[in-house]
Design a protein around this motif. Structure first.
Motif, PDB file in Angstrom:
ATOM      1  N   ASN A 179      10.670  13.577 -21.868  1.00 58.18           N
ATOM      2  CA  ASN A 179      11.691  13.022 -22.747  1.00 58.18           C
ATOM      3  C   ASN A 179      12.950  13.892 -22.658  1.00 58.18           C
ATOM      4  O   ASN A 179      13.514  14.066 -21.594  1.00 58.18           O
ATOM      5  N   THR A 235      19.014  13.467 -22.756  1.00 52.61           N
ATOM      6  CA  THR A 235      17.885  12.611 -23.054  1.00 52.61           C
ATOM      7  C   THR A 235      17.334  11.979 -21.785  1.00 52.61           C
ATOM      8  O   THR A 235      17.901  12.123 -20.700  1.00 52.61           O
ATOM      9  N   GLY A 236      16.252  11.244 -21.950  1.00 51.74           N
ATOM     10  CA  GLY A 236      15.641  10.596 -20.810  1.00 51.74           C
ATOM     11  C   GLY A 236      16.542   9.565 -20.151  1.00 51.74           C
ATOM     12  O   GLY A 236      16.450   9.342 -18.936  1.00 51.74           O
TER      13      GLY A 236
END
Length: 120
Positions: A32, A52-53
């Protein structure tokens, strides 16, 4: 077992550049958020940048416009491009990642740290 391995630290003159890398390995289902933190002597560890991902980024005010965080999801690697370095950027830099190792388990992992020293 999951490991984060950092590389790319070193000694550089003020105004110079360095690129840090952090590769995750082991039993990884998915990753993640990833990020970089730093800790200078006598100070608390502080956030430098996160990603973030899906690629959304966040930066500490002190590094905005100079540092760029990126990631290669295929290689489970996060990078930190550091430009226009200042002596106050001197610190041990740590990478961090929220890694899913099974369907029901996601944990936070830290690298061992890499020293960045900026001379004036």
């Amino acid at each position: 077992q999951v490991q984060l391995m950092e590389s790319g630290g070193g000694l550089v003159e003020a105004g110079g550049s360095l690129r840090l890398s952090c590769a995750a390995s082991g039993r990884i289902v998915s990753i993640n958020g990833m990020g970089w933190y730093r800790q200078a002597p006598g100070k608390q560890r502080e956030l430098v940048a996160t990603i973030t991902g899906d690629g959304s980024t966040n930066y500490a005010d002190a590094v905005k416009g100079r540092f760029t965080i990126s990631r290669d999801n295929a290689e489970n690697t996060v990078y930190l491009q550091m430009n226009k370095l200042k002596p106050e950027d001197t610190a041990v830099y740590y990478c961090n990642a929220a890694i899913r190792t099974s369907f029901e388990r996601t944990s936070s992992y830290w690298g061992q740290g890499t020293q960045v020293t900026v001379s004036s």
